[in-house]
Design a protein around this motif. Sequence first.
Motif, short mmCIF file in Angstrom:
data_model
loop_
_atom_site.label_atom_id
_atom_site.label_comp_id
_atom_site.label_asym_id
_atom_site.label_seq_id
_atom_site.Cartn_x
_atom_site.Cartn_y
_atom_site.Cartn_z
N LEU A 267 5.92 0.66 -10.06
CA LEU A 267 6.50 -0.27 -9.48
C LEU A 267 5.83 -1.07 -9.10
O LEU A 267 5.36 -1.70 -8.97
CB LEU A 267 5.92 1.03 -7.26
CG LEU A 267 5.30 2.36 -7.91
CD1 LEU A 267 4.47 2.59 -6.71
CD2 LEU A 267 6.96 3.04 -8.06
N MET B 123 6.75 -4.63 -6.86
CA MET B 123 7.92 -5.30 -5.04
C MET B 123 9.31 -6.34 -5.12
O MET B 123 8.49 -7.46 -5.75
CB MET B 123 6.41 -6.07 -4.54
CG MET B 123 6.79 -6.61 -3.15
SD MET B 123 7.06 -5.07 -1.54
CE MET B 123 5.39 -4.53 -1.42
N LYS C 92 9.43 -4.50 -0.27
CA LYS C 92 9.61 -2.55 -0.60
C LYS C 92 9.14 -2.70 -2.15
O LYS C 92 9.53 -3.70 -2.58
CB LYS C 92 11.07 -2.27 -0.18
CG LYS C 92 11.98 -1.71 0.73
CD LYS C 92 13.11 -1.45 0.40
CE LYS C 92 13.93 -0.73 1.99
NZ LYS C 92 15.01 -0.62 1.62
N TRP C 93 8.90 -1.30 -2.20
CA TRP C 93 8.01 -1.38 -3.70
C TRP C 93 9.38 -0.33 -4.40
O TRP C 93 9.86 0.58 -3.91
CB TRP C 93 7.38 -0.18 -3.57
CG TRP C 93 5.68 -1.00 -2.87
CD1 TRP C 93 4.82 -0.52 -1.85
CD2 TRP C 93 5.10 -1.24 -4.09
NE1 TRP C 93 3.74 -1.81 -2.17
CE2 TRP C 93 3.68 -2.06 -3.31
CE3 TRP C 93 4.85 -2.40 -5.53
CZ2 TRP C 93 2.65 -3.13 -3.64
CZ3 TRP C 93 4.38 -2.81 -5.92
CH2 TRP C 93 3.00 -3.37 -5.52
N CYS C 94 10.06 -0.83 -5.53
CA CYS C 94 11.17 -0.10 -6.27
C CYS C 94 10.92 1.09 -7.44
O CYS C 94 9.47 -0.05 -8.03
CB CYS C 94 12.00 -0.61 -5.85
SG CYS C 94 12.58 -1.47 -5.32
N ASP D 77 14.42 3.08 -4.65
CA ASP D 77 13.12 2.80 -3.38
C ASP D 77 12.13 4.08 -3.93
O ASP D 77 12.01 4.68 -4.61
CB ASP D 77 13.00 2.73 -1.88
CG ASP D 77 13.74 2.10 -1.40
OD1 ASP D 77 13.94 0.80 -2.49
OD2 ASP D 77 14.03 1.61 -0.54
N LEU E 209 4.72 5.80 -3.11
CA LEU E 209 3.63 5.17 -2.14
C LEU E 209 2.61 5.19 -1.64
O LEU E 209 1.22 5.07 -1.42
CB LEU E 209 4.90 4.24 -0.77
CG LEU E 209 5.83 4.30 -1.36
CD1 LEU E 209 6.89 4.19 -0.26
CD2 LEU E 209 6.02 3.22 -1.78
N ILE F 242 -0.81 4.09 -3.41
CA ILE F 242 -1.10 2.96 -4.21
C ILE F 242 -2.30 2.23 -2.96
O ILE F 242 -2.03 3.17 -2.05
CB ILE F 242 0.24 1.76 -3.59
CG1 ILE F 242 1.21 1.86 -3.79
CG2 ILE F 242 -0.35 0.21 -3.46
CD1 ILE F 242 2.99 1.43 -3.43
N ARG G 69 -1.56 -2.68 -0.40
CA ARG G 69 0.34 -2.28 -0.45
C ARG G 69 0.83 -3.32 0.16
O ARG G 69 1.85 -3.45 -0.07
CB ARG G 69 -0.10 -1.27 0.68
CG ARG G 69 -1.27 -0.35 0.06
CD ARG G 69 -0.65 1.10 1.78
NE ARG G 69 -0.69 2.27 0.50
CZ ARG G 69 -1.83 3.37 1.40
NH1 ARG G 69 -1.96 3.80 2.68
NH2 ARG G 69 -1.89 4.65 0.62
N TYR H 130 -3.05 -5.55 -9.58
CA TYR H 130 -1.72 -6.02 -10.23
C TYR H 130 -1.59 -5.91 -12.09
O TYR H 130 -2.87 -6.51 -12.06
CB TYR H 130 -0.85 -6.98 -8.67
CG TYR H 130 -1.25 -6.72 -7.22
CD1 TYR H 130 -0.23 -5.52 -6.79
CD2 TYR H 130 -1.53 -7.68 -6.74
CE1 TYR H 130 -0.47 -5.38 -5.44
CE2 TYR H 130 -1.87 -7.48 -5.35
CZ TYR H 130 -0.93 -6.38 -4.66
OH TYR H 130 -1.11 -6.33 -3.07
#
Length: 346
Positions: free
Chosen positions: A156, A158, A162-164, A179, A185, A188, A193, A237
């Motif tokens: 995912l 950012m 938004k997380w894509c 998304d 989601l 995470i 987050r 990350y």
Amino acid sequence: MSDISQKILEGAPIDVATFMARAVENYYSTRDPFGADGDFTTAPEISQMFGEMIGIWMVDLWSKLANESAVNIIELGAGRGTLMADAMRAVKGVEGFSDAVNIHLVEISPVLRAKQVEVLAGYGVTHHVDLSMCPKDVPSIIIANEFLDALPVHQLVMDGGKWCERVVTAEPQFDLGDDASDELLALIPEHLRDATDGKIVEVSPARIKMMADISAHIAASGGAALIIDYGYERLNYGDTFQAIFGHKFCGVLENIGEADITTHVDFGALRSASGDAYLAGVTSQGKFLISLGVYQRMQVLKQKASVQQQEDLEVALDRLCSPNKMGTLFKVMAITSDKSITPVGF
Ligand code: SAH
């Protein structure tokens, strides 16, 4: 572009998890990837001492079960069968153990299944397509070495708050997709987050489900599981997607379906998914092997070894245990069906 690449990229753009699942399936179903002619090596292929320590771990666990009962040993993704063969040979002198054991192997690859049957010929192994087919009638000892890293992850990214989903296009290249779903989601961890643009997190419903299935199996049958893989105890990350082809790293979008592709395993997520069983702990491979007596084992092996073999044993032990080699990066996690069972090494 090869037929295999085309098949794997069908319907592109596809999310990273779909790409990984298809590529891994093609890779393992078509070859024996280990050894000098293959792409990569694993701890049991580096030295017999690795499997031997797992054998000792299994016997210790068995001795802690009620009445040293019959036990199913289940290995997930057994490769060439080397780990299990070394483990069983190391403990063949333990009274009652070999008779108590039935070996079950969960293996996707027809090539490796054939190899496992050959290497473990004396033990009458049973193959299964997945863990749900394995019996729970007597306690189980489940072993998984470098198995979870091959199961697919979603990446995912950012982007604009938004997380894509990160996707693979037909070219092939990486791109940003839709998304992320609520299901992803939710995986995470809290501490990751709020991220700045461009940050990547890797989440794996497939690994979490596998860990939950392992835990549920152990809770139902009794016994314990030992999970060994490279990764971290707390997710951060980053993009850990990697490909190995002919013992060298290559781009993950090169040699599609022909390279070994993995990502690091998030043991924090595995811990959270082990709820049906008791977590005995997570340790490093180096500490684990040393606490099981791998140095002492090496000294014994050296007594009958040539000078070259003695040197090879030292090199192998260093590779398996040193903090700057596999010793720290590789983690070992154990769960049990009963709080009162403390497996050796934890
Ligand atoms: N444990 C072995 C092999 C590790 S490689 C060793 O340490 O040497 C990963 C293994 O998992 C291979 O045997 C591969 O064929 C198997 N595998 C990968 N995905 C699988 C799946 N979904 N189900 C069952 N086996 C799988």
